[in-house]
Design an enzyme around this catalytic site. Structure first.
Site, PDB file in Angstrom:
ATOM      1  N   SER A  77       0.842  -1.191   0.000  1.00 58.52           N
ATOM      2  CA  SER A  77       0.000   0.000   0.000  1.00 58.52           C
ATOM      3  C   SER A  77       0.888   1.257   0.000  1.00 58.52           C
ATOM      4  CB  SER A  77      -0.928  -0.050   1.212  1.00 58.52           C
ATOM      5  OG  SER A  77      -2.033   0.785   1.028  1.00 58.52           O
ATOM      6  N   ASP A 329      -8.353  -5.881  -5.730  1.00 58.86           N
ATOM      7  CA  ASP A 329      -7.997  -4.717  -4.910  1.00 58.86           C
ATOM      8  C   ASP A 329      -8.264  -3.421  -5.672  1.00 58.86           C
ATOM      9  OD1 ASP A 329      -6.896  -2.922  -3.162  1.00 58.86           O
ATOM     10  OD2 ASP A 329      -4.804  -3.470  -3.584  1.00 58.86           O
ATOM     11  N   HIS A 354      -6.095  -6.611  -1.230  1.00 57.86           N
ATOM     12  CA  HIS A 354      -5.009  -5.667  -0.946  1.00 57.86           C
ATOM     13  C   HIS A 354      -3.780  -6.393  -0.382  1.00 57.86           C
ATOM     14  CE1 HIS A 354      -3.729  -1.570  -0.821  1.00 57.86           C
ATOM     15  NE2 HIS A 354      -3.692  -1.443   0.479  1.00 57.86           N
TER      16      HIS A 354
END
Lengths: 391, 391
Positions: A77, A329, A354
């Protein structure tokens, strides 16, 4: 980051988890750190990268045998963006980077602002008949009910809200709370019971969609189903007595610091149109963000800064970065999903949410994530071998 | 930068001369810019590079036809370091860099701190019999004379000083003023009349050395010759009535701003031993620098920062940088004088002083600088062709 623990021994690696300044306990001015823009001034991605460079040099100088060890940056991320940018800016410090679910292109006009929500919607569409349509229809149902006091009361009761809705503004909060819930579910749609943002069952969107099969129901029945659905997310353990909308699941991930970063350099345009996605249409409104940032801290975001700093799509002169993305995601919309060069490679995990690849091995892992991890280990071994060869 | 004008047409180039913040007229806080460390805080190489990135993007967006033009960074000396670092940090903005006489390795312990002065000494040794020895002997001569008031008066008179020497401290100033003069002469030892730091004859060190043939002369005769020698540097036009030691030739090159940079990140260790060089022995004294910086601005230099930021010797993963150095230039001691990879190339100009290659073509140019410039143009054309091919 279970993946790192799983492969550390095979790579003969030391693991270092460096906390980003202004997050967790790394507060440069203690309790004052978030008090104003003067104290927040040192919260930037560039400063964080410099921290990591200095930290790694320190570790190499002080830990026996570490001096000539090649280092690899790993992150997911925002941490994945940092990992990629770290290799770009400090190739003398790390021999490569694994950037998992890193939306480095979710800036400026590099990707359509609606792509993110289209993926969220797709996840729900794939997870049950009538599911995304039910959610799309729920907004008007809420709008109808919130036009009367009786309707507001009914909504408050039905959604078990700790603080009853009093007006249209409160109803708007309910809608954005629901939107955020659907988005979070898309991020954590993992193939097994997990506890990333919330404790959740396997494939949680499938569970949610079991309650959202009939989009043509009348308003109240539809919304009662929506409540059952979000109950999967907020009350899987059955412990919640009422829901506090101000407490969203992502709050603990350093929300205030992150918002300051959004208000300065991390400007990621987002929008919905209600057609390619299941959300209420909302244009990207930079002015509103900018005004809010100015109101909060007296700062205004610089929407093209990240592009100037880190190169946008023009990154082909760099090397040794793996960009991995999950097909489920929403952040993959802004990620690198095609190889750029031989050593700037993209790995797509169709069944992954994710940064699934950074999670621990699990018997329910789809084949695609197993293969992704194997390939990641392969590249890391190659970078290490090349670095040792150069010595 | 006459070279840039000489080759612009051949390369079909637009030339942009971007002034570095805090130099010339680019004062972010006007007259207050140098008032304290708060106002000087934005004077860093990183900020300067970011300026150039934003400027180039702006020019590409606003100048017709510029959008897809490849850009090359060109600079000499500190500007050469910036050019190299710019390509390293912003390869998406410039396709390559010509870093002329850029001592990017004059930091930390990457090169011996005395190498710089050994080259200065070598220039004098090569330019006339007895020359470097005369200078080496001059320090003791000054020390002898400055031990008495009569001697100090004699020195003041002999060196035509505007302000007479009063004590040993003043005599030390005389010595450092002379040292700086020899160093500057080494930087500008060009093969033709030039006016870089001062108006000077061709091969000025040869002219200087004509007065310094006999190192065994008694003190006063030796120093009278030294005066004749520096007269070449400070009074080539014959206009000076007296010499003000506080006005050295390099002062106009933004001295105060540069010293702040030395006091923060640009820490270049220097030392002399009087054996491998013709100067009075002086160890590198970081503490003294640090204390002086603290006294002036309340800051202390970070001696390893430039290495952390720009990689020191470990820069092989970068590409498309030419490092050119003159064999006569003391700054070549900290420069890259051997190829690192196919696209990180070194060009050495044995007969060149400080970035001779960036000066205009001249009939007296040695062959070596002509060849260097031709090679530089060759690489620049190659980078441009490659960039256009990628489009």
């Amino acid at each position: 980051a279970g993946f790192m623990w799983d492969v550390a021994e095979e790579l003969n690696a030391m693991l270092v988890f460096a906390e980003h300044r202004y997050y967790g306990e790394s507060l440069p001015f203690g309790n004052e750190s978030f008090s104003d823009s003067k104290h927040l001034n040192y919260l930037t991605s560039e400063q964080a990268l410099a921290d990591f460079a200095v930290l790694i040099e320190y570790l190499k100088e002080t830990i026996a045998g570490a001096r000539h060890s090649p280092v690899i940056a790993i992150g997911g991320s925002y941490g994945g963006m940092l990992a990629a940018w770290f290799r770009m800016k400090y190739p003398h410090v790390v021999v490569g980077a694994l950037a998992a679910s890193a939306p480095i292109w979710q800036f400026g006009d590099l990707v359509p602002c609606g792509a993110y929500f289209a993926i969220v919607t797709d996840d729900f569409k794939k997870s049950g008949t009538g599911c995304s349509e039910s959610i799309r229809n729920s907004w008007d149902a809420i709008n109808h009910l919130s036009s009367t006091d009786a309707g507001l009361q009914w909504l408050s009761r039905t959604f078990h809200l700790c603080n009853p809705l009093k007006n249209l503004q409160d109803a708007a909060m309910l809608k954005s709370w629901l939107s955020e819930t659907w988005i979070d579910l898309a991020m954590v749609d993992y193939p097994y019971k997990a506890d990333f943002l919330q404790p959740l069952p396997a494939w949680p969107i499938r569970e949610v969609c079991k309650f959202l099969k009939d989009p043509s129901l009348p308003d109240k029945l539809l919304l009662q189903n929506v409540f059952q659905a979000i109950n999967v997310y907020y009350n899987y353990t059955g412990e919640a007595s009422c829901f506090d909308m101000s407490e969203t699941a992502t709050k603990n991930l350093g929300q205030l610091g992150w918002y300051y970063q959004v208000c300065t350099e991390m400007v990621m345009p987002m929008c919905t149109d209600g057609v390619h996605d299941m959300f209420e249409p909302q244009k990207w409104d930079f002015e509103a963000l900018s005004d809010e940032c100015f109101r909060l801290w007296g700062v205004r975001p610089r929407p093209s800064w990240i592009l100037s700093m880190y190169g946008g799509r023009n990154i082909s002169s760099h090397s040794n970065i793996i960009f991995s993305n999950g097909g489920l995601d929403p952040w993959s919309a802004g990620g690198v999903t095609q190889n750029i060069t031989d050593s700037l490679v993209a790995i797509v995990i169709p069944d992954g949410a994710h940064h699934l690849d950074l999670r621990s091995r699990n018997p329910c892992d789809p084949k695609s994530v197993q293969q992704a991890r194997a390939l990641e280990v392969h590249y890391m071994k190659q970078w290490i071998a090349e670095a040792k060869h150069q010595h």
